[in-house]
Scaffold this motif. Structure first.
Motif, short mmCIF file in Angstrom:
data_model
loop_
_atom_site.label_atom_id
_atom_site.label_comp_id
_atom_site.label_asym_id
_atom_site.label_seq_id
_atom_site.Cartn_x
_atom_site.Cartn_y
_atom_site.Cartn_z
N VAL A 122 0.82 -1.21 0.00
CA VAL A 122 0.00 0.00 0.00
C VAL A 122 0.86 1.26 0.00
CG1 VAL A 122 -1.75 1.30 1.27
CG2 VAL A 122 -1.92 -1.19 1.13
N ALA A 123 1.99 1.22 0.69
CA ALA A 123 2.88 2.39 0.71
C ALA A 123 3.38 2.72 -0.69
CB ALA A 123 4.06 2.14 1.65
N ALA A 124 3.65 1.67 -1.49
CA ALA A 124 4.10 1.88 -2.87
C ALA A 124 2.97 2.49 -3.71
CB ALA A 124 4.56 0.56 -3.48
N PHE A 125 1.74 2.04 -3.48
CA PHE A 125 0.59 2.61 -4.19
C PHE A 125 0.48 4.11 -3.87
CE2 PHE A 125 -0.52 -1.68 -5.02
CZ PHE A 125 -1.55 -1.71 -5.95
N GLU A 126 0.58 4.44 -2.59
CA GLU A 126 0.46 5.84 -2.17
C GLU A 126 1.57 6.69 -2.78
OE1 GLU A 126 -1.92 7.23 -0.56
OE2 GLU A 126 -2.87 5.80 0.80
N ARG A 127 2.78 6.16 -2.79
CA ARG A 127 3.91 6.90 -3.33
C ARG A 127 3.75 7.13 -4.83
NH1 ARG A 127 10.18 5.09 -3.31
NH2 ARG A 127 11.13 7.14 -3.44
N ALA A 128 3.30 6.09 -5.55
CA ALA A 128 3.07 6.22 -6.98
C ALA A 128 2.00 7.27 -7.26
CB ALA A 128 2.66 4.87 -7.57
N ALA A 129 0.94 7.27 -6.46
CA ALA A 129 -0.13 8.25 -6.64
C ALA A 129 0.38 9.67 -6.42
CB ALA A 129 -1.29 7.94 -5.68
N ASP A 130 1.26 9.84 -5.42
CA ASP A 130 1.84 11.16 -5.16
C ASP A 130 2.69 11.62 -6.35
OD1 ASP A 130 0.73 11.47 -2.66
OD2 ASP A 130 2.46 10.62 -1.60
N PHE A 131 3.50 10.72 -6.90
CA PHE A 131 4.34 11.06 -8.06
C PHE A 131 3.47 11.55 -9.22
CE2 PHE A 131 8.06 7.93 -7.05
CZ PHE A 131 8.45 8.74 -6.00
N ILE A 132 2.41 10.79 -9.50
CA ILE A 132 1.55 11.11 -10.65
C ILE A 132 0.78 12.40 -10.42
CG2 ILE A 132 -0.45 10.32 -11.98
CD1 ILE A 132 0.60 7.42 -11.42
N ALA A 133 0.23 12.56 -9.23
CA ALA A 133 -0.57 13.76 -8.93
C ALA A 133 0.27 15.03 -8.98
CB ALA A 133 -1.23 13.61 -7.57
N ASP A 134 1.52 14.94 -8.53
CA ASP A 134 2.38 16.13 -8.44
C ASP A 134 3.17 16.42 -9.72
OD1 ASP A 134 1.50 16.31 -5.85
OD2 ASP A 134 3.28 15.33 -4.99
N ALA A 135 3.14 15.51 -10.68
CA ALA A 135 4.00 15.65 -11.86
C ALA A 135 3.55 16.75 -12.81
CB ALA A 135 4.06 14.32 -12.60
N ARG A 136 4.54 17.35 -13.47
CA ARG A 136 4.28 18.30 -14.55
C ARG A 136 3.96 17.54 -15.83
NH1 ARG A 136 7.42 20.09 -18.81
NH2 ARG A 136 9.08 18.71 -18.04
N GLN A 137 4.75 16.49 -16.10
CA GLN A 137 4.60 15.66 -17.29
C GLN A 137 4.55 14.21 -16.87
OE1 GLN A 137 4.26 16.51 -20.48
NE2 GLN A 137 4.43 14.49 -21.41
N ARG A 138 3.66 13.43 -17.49
CA ARG A 138 3.53 12.01 -17.18
C ARG A 138 3.65 11.22 -18.48
NH1 ARG A 138 -0.11 15.37 -15.45
NH2 ARG A 138 -0.28 15.80 -13.21
N ASP A 139 4.75 10.47 -18.63
CA ASP A 139 4.99 9.69 -19.84
C ASP A 139 4.93 8.21 -19.52
OD1 ASP A 139 5.21 12.02 -21.19
OD2 ASP A 139 7.35 11.88 -21.61
#
Length: 287
Positions: A122-139
């Protein structure tokens, strides 16, 4: 390890270690999982003789898989076999009726979902969600069936106003990754975790300072090593379906969970974007 794990997670965790095993070691593991009679009473000597290796080799493999020794390995695998036998889907057969085929395919997917949930970090899920939500560009990078999974999640994100680009061409992946920076995120999709073009793109993105996420079936694969966050699916192999079919269902669910976690971080914006995108699609259909 020397601990009793969630029985449903034992098989998946061992399968995820396969990239670390030699062909002979993998053969020994396969011989153990191929036995329906494996239990806490199964002797080390019996396993060694069946696999055609020494007892020392079996103990070495058990430790390589993270267990304290053969007894620890035997206890956990026996628990997994006992639990999974009750839900076991028999292999597809040319003699199966339509009803049997439908049932077996569905059960394979259900088992993949349950086992993927059992190993979910679950911690990895939360971290991935933070990366995606905060990103300028998502490739997003993937080829073949993996590219289709990437397109599915990109479509979901767009519905809530989050833009993501999908690349399935080696040159385009490399160009995209080379232009990423510290405010960006790159997501690599590969069942095997060894798809070279996807791996190279994720490595380039990481060197550029981008956050990296791997969606794969193997936690010790090259793709996983190139990622800041690893989200693993798992599925048993099948002669006809292979691992990919059921694992694809599990990966789609992983990304559905990520989608909801990202939307949760700004519910008002997500709901507003969802309304606008629904209206745009409705107006397009009317036109």
């Amino acid at each position: 390890m020397n601990e009793v794990m969630d029985p449903k997670s034992v098989g998946p965790r061992i399968r995820m270690m396969r990239p670390n095993l030699t062909p002979l070691e993998a053969k020994v593991v396969d011989s153990v999982f191929g036995r329906r009679d494996f239990s806490v009473e199964t002797a080390l000597k019996d396993v060694a003789e069946t696999a055609g290796v020494s007892e020392a080799m079996v103990v070495k493999i058990a430790k390589k898989l993270g267990f304290s020794g053969y007894r620890d390995f035997r206890q956990n695998v026996a628990d997994y076999v006992r639990v999974s036998d009750a839900e076991m889907h028999d292999e597809l057969s040319p003699d199966d009726s339509g009803a049997e085929i439908v049932s077996k395919v569905f059960r394979a997917s259900i088992q993949a979902l349950e086992e993927t949930l059992a190993i979910a970090d679950v911690a990895a899920f939360e971290r991935a969600a933070d990366f995606i939500a905060d990103a300028r560009q998502r490739d997003l990078y993937g080829v073949g069936g993996s590219a289709q999974i990437a397109r599915d999640v990109a479509h979901k994100f767009l519905r809530i106003g989050i833009h993501a680009s999908v690349y399935d061409d080696a040159h385009m992946m490399a160009m995209s990754a080379a232009l990423l920076g510290t405010r960006d995120v790159a997501i690599g999709f590969s069942h095997s975790g060894a798809t070279l073009v996807t791996l190279e793109a994720l490595q380039i993105a990481r060197r550029r300072g981008a956050r990296t996420i791997a969606i794969t079936n193997y936690s010790h694969s090259p793709l996983a090593e190139a990622a800041d966050v690893v989200l693993c699916s798992t599925a048993r192999g099948s002669p006809l379906l292979g691992e990919n079919a059921a694992a694809r269902i599990a990966q789609l669910n992983i990304l559905d969970a990520i989608f909801v976690l990202v939307a949760q971080r700004d519910v008002k914006s997500a709901e507003a974007a969802l309304v606008r995108t629904k209206e745009a699609v409705r107006d397009k259909r009317r036109g």
